[in-house]
Design a protein around this motif. Sequence first.
Motif, short mmCIF file in Angstrom:
data_model
loop_
_atom_site.label_atom_id
_atom_site.label_comp_id
_atom_site.label_asym_id
_atom_site.label_seq_id
_atom_site.Cartn_x
_atom_site.Cartn_y
_atom_site.Cartn_z
N SER A 143 0.83 -1.20 0.00
CA SER A 143 0.00 0.00 0.00
C SER A 143 0.87 1.25 0.00
O SER A 143 0.51 2.27 -0.63
N SER A 144 2.01 1.20 0.67
CA SER A 144 2.92 2.35 0.67
C SER A 144 3.53 2.58 -0.70
O SER A 144 3.64 3.71 -1.17
N VAL A 145 3.94 1.47 -1.33
CA VAL A 145 4.51 1.58 -2.67
C VAL A 145 3.45 2.10 -3.64
O VAL A 145 3.73 2.97 -4.48
N ASP A 146 2.22 1.59 -3.51
CA ASP A 146 1.14 2.04 -4.39
C ASP A 146 0.86 3.53 -4.18
O ASP A 146 0.58 4.25 -5.15
N TYR A 147 0.96 3.99 -2.93
CA TYR A 147 0.76 5.43 -2.66
C TYR A 147 1.79 6.26 -3.42
O TYR A 147 1.45 7.28 -4.04
N LEU A 148 3.04 5.81 -3.41
CA LEU A 148 4.09 6.53 -4.13
C LEU A 148 3.86 6.50 -5.64
O LEU A 148 4.10 7.50 -6.33
N VAL A 149 3.40 5.37 -6.15
CA VAL A 149 3.12 5.26 -7.58
C VAL A 149 1.98 6.20 -7.95
O VAL A 149 2.05 6.94 -8.95
N GLN A 150 0.90 6.17 -7.15
CA GLN A 150 -0.25 7.04 -7.44
C GLN A 150 0.15 8.51 -7.37
O GLN A 150 -0.31 9.33 -8.17
N CYS B 6 2.24 9.41 -10.58
CA CYS B 6 1.51 9.49 -11.85
C CYS B 6 0.22 10.29 -11.72
O CYS B 6 -0.66 10.23 -12.58
N GLY B 7 0.10 11.09 -10.66
CA GLY B 7 -1.09 11.90 -10.46
C GLY B 7 -1.37 12.84 -11.61
O GLY B 7 -2.53 13.15 -11.90
N TYR B 8 -0.30 13.30 -12.27
CA TYR B 8 -0.48 14.22 -13.40
C TYR B 8 -1.19 13.55 -14.57
O TYR B 8 -1.75 14.24 -15.43
N TRP B 9 -1.19 12.21 -14.63
CA TRP B 9 -1.96 11.54 -15.69
C TRP B 9 -3.42 11.96 -15.62
O TRP B 9 -4.05 12.25 -16.63
#
Length: 335
Positions: A7-14, A17-20
């Motif tokens: 979940s922490s890794v996914d938070y960083l990924v999200q 790529c938030g600008y997507w």
Amino acid sequence: MNNVNHSSVDYLVQLSCGYWKSCILFAAVEFDIFTLINNGKHTRKDISQSIRSDERATEMLLNALVSLELLTKQADRYDNSQISELYLVKGKPYYQGDFIHHLHNIMENWTMIRETIETGKAVSLKDLPEEVDPHDLRDFITAMHAIASVKTEILCSKICLQEAKTLLDLAGGPGTYAIACAKANPQLRAVVFDLEHVVKLTREFIQAAGVEDRVITQAGNCLEDSFGENAYDAILASNLLHIYNPENNRKILKKCHDALRSGGQVIIHEFVLDETRTHPQFAALFSLNMLIGTQEGASYSESEYRAWLENTGFKDIKRIDLVSNSSLIIGKKIL
């Protein structure tokens, strides 16, 4: 072997790529997809033909908009979601496309954040022409009207103007708040104060609202020009003080105090930081936006606004939080 917190890794990924998501929304607004759907274009073929785009690519964009809950999909038919129908269809009362277009326009400034942090200066302002581009100005003022239009009702309900006869809307841009306050208070007359090239556009909004008899404009510079002496019962400074440094903000508020009649009030409308300067999140991020886009701007805390008001003679200072990331800080002139 260390356990991975997915979940922490996914938070960083999200986060990365938030600008997507922003770019998907920007493209949809530029293509005016939500208005097209409202007007009866519901399939990928209809929409791609209307915007003269590749059909396969258009379908990908439409499906992404469904994933963002901005569209719905049944079989091959796309429809606007409730939020899109209310705020993203051109011509609707609370259309936010113009404000989203403004955020799209300033996105490039954010790519300069590293250099801005290194130098402490707004790199985006370095090569700007001295003269304001009329098209860019109209885009900005229209955007400010769009975002203000969804806040006018709550703002007017929170400030007491029933006894006020005169209001100064300082750096009021399109005059959206002055117009709303005048409509809500029939006895009120308002002046929208802003730069000469801005008030030319302000008059268009005043005329469209049909309040030319009670809302007028005054050209001026809030740092250089006087606001008058004992002339107003209320002064609204909405989204103004975040442009300037503390010294200039004290200067503006001192002129507000001079311009108010005894018993009058100054109403500051801003994104207010807590005392740690880290929350609310929007105010903390907006402070960076001011660093990137202005010469000396920032978000400020309640204690800073209170100190400036007290130092310039205001009393009975109070804060009222609105529902849209912003707050009112109100001070009175009591002699």
